[in-house]
Design a protein around this motif. Structure first.
Motif, PDB file in Angstrom:
ATOM      1  N   ILE A  15       3.386  -8.785  -0.484  1.00 25.59           N
ATOM      2  CA  ILE A  15       4.126  -8.077   0.573  1.00 25.59           C
ATOM      3  C   ILE A  15       4.259  -6.607   0.223  1.00 25.59           C
ATOM      4  O   ILE A  15       4.080  -5.726   1.073  1.00 25.59           O
ATOM      5  CB  ILE A  15       5.509  -8.721   0.771  1.00 25.59           C
ATOM      6  CG1 ILE A  15       5.378 -10.178   1.219  1.00 25.59           C
ATOM      7  CG2 ILE A  15       6.328  -7.930   1.792  1.00 25.59           C
ATOM      8  CD1 ILE A  15       6.696 -10.904   1.371  1.00 25.59           C
ATOM      9  N   LYS A  16       4.567  -6.307  -1.031  1.00 21.94           N
ATOM     10  CA  LYS A  16       4.697  -4.914  -1.464  1.00 21.94           C
ATOM     11  C   LYS A  16       3.397  -4.153  -1.259  1.00 21.94           C
ATOM     12  O   LYS A  16       3.398  -2.996  -0.810  1.00 21.94           O
ATOM     13  CB  LYS A  16       5.117  -4.857  -2.933  1.00 21.94           C
ATOM     14  CG  LYS A  16       6.544  -5.305  -3.201  1.00 21.94           C
ATOM     15  CD  LYS A  16       6.897  -5.172  -4.681  1.00 21.94           C
ATOM     16  CE  LYS A  16       8.342  -5.556  -4.948  1.00 21.94           C
ATOM     17  NZ  LYS A  16       8.694  -5.445  -6.392  1.00 21.94           N
ATOM     18  N   THR A  17       2.290  -4.786  -1.578  1.00 20.59           N
ATOM     19  CA  THR A  17       0.983  -4.129  -1.425  1.00 20.59           C
ATOM     20  C   THR A  17       0.679  -3.840   0.034  1.00 20.59           C
ATOM     21  O   THR A  17       0.007  -2.855   0.357  1.00 20.59           O
ATOM     22  CB  THR A  17      -0.128  -5.022  -2.014  1.00 20.59           C
ATOM     23  OG1 THR A  17       0.161  -5.292  -3.387  1.00 20.59           O
ATOM     24  CG2 THR A  17      -1.488  -4.354  -1.909  1.00 20.59           C
ATOM     25  N   SER A  18       1.176  -4.692   0.944  1.00 16.17           N
ATOM     26  CA  SER A  18       0.874  -4.556   2.364  1.00 16.17           C
ATOM     27  C   SER A  18       1.842  -3.639   3.102  1.00 16.17           C
ATOM     28  O   SER A  18       1.667  -3.409   4.299  1.00 16.17           O
ATOM     29  CB  SER A  18       0.875  -5.944   3.010  1.00 16.17           C
ATOM     30  OG  SER A  18       0.457  -5.897   4.340  1.00 16.17           O
ATOM     31  N   LEU A  19       2.837  -3.113   2.429  1.00  8.91           N
ATOM     32  CA  LEU A  19       3.807  -2.236   3.079  1.00  8.91           C
ATOM     33  C   LEU A  19       3.170  -0.919   3.513  1.00  8.91           C
ATOM     34  O   LEU A  19       2.352  -0.333   2.786  1.00  8.91           O
ATOM     35  CB  LEU A  19       4.987  -1.963   2.149  1.00  8.91           C
ATOM     36  CG  LEU A  19       5.936  -3.135   1.902  1.00  8.91           C
ATOM     37  CD1 LEU A  19       6.900  -2.821   0.770  1.00  8.91           C
ATOM     38  CD2 LEU A  19       6.719  -3.469   3.176  1.00  8.91           C
ATOM     39  N   ARG A  20       3.534  -0.428   4.688  1.00  9.18           N
ATOM     40  CA  ARG A  20       3.027   0.829   5.228  1.00  9.18           C
ATOM     41  C   ARG A  20       4.195   1.674   5.739  1.00  9.18           C
ATOM     42  O   ARG A  20       5.201   1.133   6.198  1.00  9.18           O
ATOM     43  CB  ARG A  20       2.052   0.575   6.391  1.00  9.18           C
ATOM     44  CG  ARG A  20       0.870  -0.323   6.047  1.00  9.18           C
ATOM     45  CD  ARG A  20      -0.152   0.435   5.191  1.00  9.18           C
ATOM     46  NE  ARG A  20      -1.344  -0.381   4.995  1.00  9.18           N
ATOM     47  CZ  ARG A  20      -1.491  -1.262   4.015  1.00  9.18           C
ATOM     48  NH1 ARG A  20      -0.495  -1.439   3.134  1.00  9.18           N
ATOM     49  NH2 ARG A  20      -2.607  -1.971   3.910  1.00  9.18           N
TER      50      ARG A  20
END
Length: 477
Positions: free
Chosen positions: A106-111
């Motif tokens: 989820i952290k990696t996919s945050l924008r």
């Protein structure tokens, strides 16, 4: 997937969270919370304080019961501080994800510009409005199924119109809640009661019982099912012979017979909505329902002349009980001498619940003291109480069910014999008074049944034993 435990959905009005919370707990603590949910539809966890301005505002709670993963999602809110000096996070509608979602994914996919804040929030604690939106978007990208579970708790639909609280609908709600409570006393799965929480608008006029449309209910002509109970004293046979709608529920060796008594003049009623008779432990508990006003009980309850009349009837019965010699046996020991209780809850018609409506219980003897204190007075001097008025001085549904089920409260064994005259009057009231009689299923094959009738049996199979080959214990409720 339905929520764990008997949790009321509260879907009557919109539920739109603007921020969230990430709660990290161990598996043991999660089991404790689920146990609380099964008993009273809501649970709570002490958490670090959140900004005071955000109290009483809905939060979508992401639960991590496995390090590095989000495993559940729930509705939550903070109303009050916890005893430890922290805040108390109230949680309900706990929904498990199909599979745990990795937090790092989820952290990696945050924008977005606030991604740093969202990453920080995923470590645990309060999630701001800006970070909450980014986390939901990232969850959609990482695991669409998990996102749908979380989004399913958000209700943006406008509230349906309030149901018209006709006497028939109120009577239905009282009966159903009392029956569900009796099932919980006896530890019988409430799924055996297939009765909708609200009376159908198209229901047949003249319904007086929630069992009227049930083909398995004992009819007026063949109440012989009641004779399959323990013999008891001669006086108890009066109650078992009454021609009122009755239904049998079973769970292993425990049997519960529910009698809905609502046929004759109200003036002869005792003044309570639920009478729970436990033949195994020889105890009787009486419960009278009282409703807080308002959509969710926020307008409180104002004692009226009807309550005075009901309490007067209870006092008459209590005076008779007080004349009985003290029961010195272990089986007859009770915490107190008051078998009468009031249940305060928000309007029953406002909740579409599968379990009983959440509420608080207090002994009538305590209520009479509380009603004389300044805490029970409104701003203009009139008598009024709210849920907050009771502070911590009440029994939760979980506590109450457990104490009744284990025989810690109610009448003593020696007092049951003189109760028959009061029950014979109470059972003849028009109001939806429920009499629940529990006993063990120990009827032998040689039992006699009048007129050739056989007793009706519940077709639901009892649960499989945890220890095959071991003789099951009779639940001593």
């Amino acid at each position: 997937m339905p929520p764990t435990g008997k949790q009321y959905l509260g879907a009557r009005y919109p539920w739109v969270p603007e921020h969230g919370y990430v709660l990290s707990i161990g598996t043991d603590r999660l089991k404790e919370l689920e146990s609380d949910l099964a008993g009273q539809s809501i649970c709570s966890q002490a958490v670090p304080k959140i900004p005071a301005a955000l109290r009483r505002r809905w939060m979508l709670c992401f639960i991590s019961a496995k390090k590095g993963y989000l495993t559940h999602v729930a509705r939550s809110v903070v109303y009050y501080p916890a005893e430890s000096g922290r805040d108390k996070l109230d949680i309900w509608n706990v929904m498990p994800f199909g599979k745990a979602v990795r937090v790092s994914a989820i952290k990696t996919s945050l924008r977005g510009k606030q991604a740093w804040r969202a990453k920080q929030a995923l470590g645990g604690g309060h999630v701001s409005a800006a970070a909450f939106g980014l986390i939901m978007e990232a969850l959609r990208r990482v695991d669409d199924k998990a996102f749908k579970v979380a989004a399913g708790l958000v209700n943006r639909r406008p509230p349906p119109p309030d149901p018209n609280p006709t006497p028939a609908k109120t009577n239905w709600a009282y009966q159903r809640d009392a029956v569900v409570t009796a099932l919980e006393f006896a530890r019988i799965p409430t799924e055996q009661l297939r009765v909708p929480p609200q009376l159908d608008e198209d229901a047949t006029p003249g319904l007086t019982s929630i069992f009227d449309g049930d083909e398995d209910v004992t009819s007026i002509e063949d109440l012989l099912i009641l004779q399959d109970l323990d013999e008891g004293s001669e006086g108890w046979q009066f109650i078992k012979r009454q021609r009122y709608p009755a239904k049998l529920f079973t769970n292993g060796d425990t049997k519960l017979t529910i009698i809905l008594a609502n046929k004759l003049p109200l003036e002869r009623q005792l003044g309570v909505d639920l009478i729970y008779v436990n033949e195994t432990l020889k105890s009787v508990v009486f419960v009278q329902y009282k409703m807080f006003s308002g959509v969710d009980g926020e307008l409180g309850y104002r004692p009226d002349d009807q309550l005075k009349t009901e309490i007067a009837r209870m006092e008459a019965a209590a005076a008779k009980l007080a004349s009985v010699a003290a029961d010195e046996s272990c089986e007859g020991y009770r915490f107190g001498s008051d078998p009468f209780f009031l249940k305060f809850c928000s309007k029953l018609l406002s909740h579409d619940a599968k379990g009983h409506v959440p509420g608080i219980y207090v002994p009538v003897s305590y209520w009479k003291k509380l009603a004389k204190t300044p805490a029970a007075k409104g701003k203009k001097g009139g008598a009024i109480v709210y849920a907050e008025t009771f502070g911590r001085r009440y029994f939760t549904p979980t506590h109450f069910v457990d104490m009744v089920g284990r025989g810690w409260i109610g009448t003593t064994a020696l007092q049951t014999d003189i109760l028959v005259s009061y029950l014979s009057d109470a059972i003849e009231g028009k109001k939806s008074l429920v009499l629940a009689i529990e006993s063990s299923t120990d009827a032998g094959p040689d039992d006699d049944f009048e007129d050739g009738y056989e007793p009706l049996r519940q077709t639901v199979a009892p649960p499989k034993p945890r220890h095959p080959g071991k003789k099951p214990k009779i639940i001593q409720l």
